[in-house]
Write a protein that holds these residues in place. Structure first.
Motif, short mmCIF file in Angstrom:
data_model
loop_
_atom_site.label_atom_id
_atom_site.label_comp_id
_atom_site.label_asym_id
_atom_site.label_seq_id
_atom_site.Cartn_x
_atom_site.Cartn_y
_atom_site.Cartn_z
N THR A 142 83.36 -53.85 31.66
CA THR A 142 83.62 -52.41 31.65
C THR A 142 85.03 -52.12 32.13
O THR A 142 85.50 -52.69 33.11
CB THR A 142 82.63 -51.69 32.59
OG1 THR A 142 81.30 -51.89 32.09
CG2 THR A 142 82.92 -50.20 32.65
N ILE A 143 85.73 -51.27 31.39
CA ILE A 143 87.10 -50.90 31.79
C ILE A 143 87.18 -49.38 31.90
O ILE A 143 86.45 -48.64 31.23
CB ILE A 143 88.15 -51.41 30.80
CG1 ILE A 143 87.94 -50.82 29.41
CG2 ILE A 143 88.18 -52.91 30.74
CD1 ILE A 143 89.03 -51.15 28.43
N SER A 144 88.06 -48.94 32.76
CA SER A 144 88.21 -47.51 32.95
C SER A 144 89.01 -46.91 31.80
O SER A 144 89.73 -47.60 31.08
CB SER A 144 88.93 -47.23 34.27
OG SER A 144 90.29 -47.66 34.19
N ARG A 145 88.87 -45.61 31.67
CA ARG A 145 89.64 -44.90 30.65
C ARG A 145 91.13 -45.06 30.92
O ARG A 145 91.92 -45.25 30.00
CB ARG A 145 89.26 -43.41 30.66
CG ARG A 145 90.09 -42.59 29.68
CD ARG A 145 89.58 -41.16 29.60
NE ARG A 145 90.40 -40.35 28.72
CZ ARG A 145 90.09 -39.13 28.33
NH1 ARG A 145 88.97 -38.59 28.74
NH2 ARG A 145 90.89 -38.45 27.54
N GLN A 146 91.52 -45.03 32.21
CA GLN A 146 92.93 -45.18 32.56
C GLN A 146 93.45 -46.55 32.14
O GLN A 146 94.57 -46.67 31.64
CB GLN A 146 93.12 -44.99 34.07
CG GLN A 146 92.95 -43.56 34.56
CD GLN A 146 91.47 -43.17 34.63
OE1 GLN A 146 90.58 -44.02 34.61
NE2 GLN A 146 91.22 -41.86 34.72
#
Length: 486
Positions: A142-146
């Motif tokens: 999972t990666i952040s939108r940023q």
């Protein structure tokens, strides 16, 4: 008006020292080595390559230029690996760890690339879609939108010629993080599937399983999943997949520990079957100091041609000239900023094949000139002299000459002894006299100096008593001018 403006520059050309800081204008100052077109064509054909060089030799600059040129084709997938924390201090099953690590890194880059470029998965059949869905669910972190937006900005805008998929903004409009489920849904992949294809390799897996325990995967299973991932990438119309492995010697836990770097690299570099896989290419950006050790441990450099990043003095001068032209919009020359033009070749010699050292020298001279007279339009002889001394007094010799096995002597101690000897060319008897040693002990000291690469045996004294010469121009300058080092 600042000193750099007086000299005709739009900004200080000597204030940045790494390719990472200069990536925005790297293509304008990059000096193309003779082998560049060869290595670029090799990568277009998915041929792996070793790139060796000393620190500051321009390995990362070469890598970023290759990335930029590869990225001109939208059908190139580029994976940059520069963090090796997963392997530090972990001696067991490193090859399996590498396989799982590569699957994760490639999957993450692939997904972000697909979203940014708007590449769909219509070219995949149902089985392939199920496999991709399975890989995403189990290997996509999972990666952040940023983080995604940083990838879009740093890779998309700079390295894909601004070909950004306008649908990305719509995809992200309500997303805070990109999860595996979110990604699969965005790509139109099935919710589950693929597990049945790996039952042979993951004994405890069930056909309706979505998430698996990665600890249950053995090497053959990881290899099968990696091979499937590479096949999927080919089916998604990528012509090349290139993995750049950089900065392993800069990992904090590794630092200048050659043994640790070799230990971490060996499980991957000794696996020719993986490295020679024609579906992707590795580019190993490595410190020159590990080459001999790797070879002695069985790494085959006859199968994959190594490239040594090395520069002659005239190359260093041309590299600096190109920088001067860029930062002055072509209005200033390297020769025009020196009171004594002969200092240019002297500085190139002191830099000793290192563009970064040449740049550091220029930076030190610039700072000294600022202190002496900031209204000058050139570097005075006084600024050059003081800049060289400041550069040498503060030089990080430990990064260039790491500790050697089997000796307690370090590079600073060796330089101190050479300063005491007071000569850049000497014989065993000189070492014996100054250090008050017997012949055997004097010879041992010279052997240590040779192992460090600080001195070498002169070749023009056949049949005579052996004579040795200091091979590093920086250390020779320190000895001749009795410069104290911190």
């Amino acid at each position: 008006m600042t000193l750099y403006q007086k000299m005709g520059f739009k900004e200080n050309p000597f204030s940045r020292f790494s390719a990472e800081e200069e990536v925005e204008y790297l293509k304008y100052i990059f000096y193309e080595p003779k082998y560049y077109s060869t290595i670029f064509q090799d990568l277009l054909n998915n041929n792996s390559r070793y790139v060796f060089g000393e620190r500051g030799s321009g390995k990362s600059a070469l890598m970023f230029r290759l990335i930029e040129d590869l990225a001109e084709d939208e059908n190139s997938l580029i994976v940059l690996i520069d963090n090796y924390a997963d392997f530090v201090g972990k001696g067991n099953h490193l090859y399996l760890k590498y396989l799982l690590f590569l699957i994760r890194k490639i999957t993450k880059t692939l997904i972000q690339d697909l979203l940014i470029k708007g590449k769909g998965v219509n070219s995949l059949n149902q089985i392939e879609r199920e496999k991709l869905s399975f890989i995403i669910k189990n290997f996509f972190a999972t990666i952040s939108r940023q983080e995604f937006e940083r990838f879009q900005e740093n890779i998309g805008k700079k390295m894909y010629n601004d070909v950004i998929n306008p649908l990305v903004n719509n995809i992200l409009s309500g997303a805070v993080t990109l999860t595996s489920d979110f990604v699969s849904k965005s790509l139109g992949l099935p919710n589950q599937g693929g597990a049945k294809f790996y039952k042979e390799y993951i004994p405890l897996i069930q056909e309706n399983t979505e998430k698996i325990n990665l600890g249950e995967i053995q090497e053959n299973g990881a290899l099968e999943i990696l091979e499937d991932l590479l096949n999927l990438i080919v089916k998604l119309d990528y012509k090349t997949t290139t993995l750049f492995l950089d900065k392993i010697d800069e990992q904090p836990e590794i630092a200048s520990k050659i043994d640790e770097e070799v230990r971490i690299l060996l499980p991957l570099l000794k696996n020719n079957q993986l490295i020679l896989n024609k579906k992707f290419a590795f580019v190993f950006i490595l410190w020159s100091k590990v080459k001999k050790e790797l070879n002695s441990e069985g790494v085959r450099f006859d199968k994959i041609k190594p490239i040594d990043v090395n520069w002659a003095e005239y190359d260093l001068v041309d590299i600096m000239k190109k920088r001067i032209i860029y930062f002055s919009n072509g209005n200033t020359t390297l020769e025009s900023i020196f009171q004594d033009k002969s200092h240019i070749s002297m500085l190139a010699n002191l830099a000793n094949k290192s563009p970064r050292d040449f740049l550091h020298l220029m930076s030190n001279i610039y700072d000294q000139q600022s202190n002496i007279n900031s209204n000058s339009s050139l570097f005075s002889n006084q600024a050059v002299s003081q800049g060289i001394i400041h550069f040498l007094k503060n030089y990080d010799f430990y990064s260039l000459y790491p500790a050697q096995k089997g000796t307690k002597q370090d590079i600073r101690g060796i330089i101190s002894k050479l300063k005491n000897i007071g000569k850049t060319e000497f014989k065993v008897k000189d070492v014996m006299k100054v250090l008050k040693l017997e012949h055997q002990a004097g010879s041992s000291h010279i052997k240590i100096m040779k192992n460090y690469g600080v001195v070498r045996e002169k070749e023009d004294t056949p049949g005579m008593e052996k004579e040795y010469i200091v091979s590093d121009p920086k250390i020779a300058f320190i000895i001749k001018n009795n410069i104290p080092i911190d």
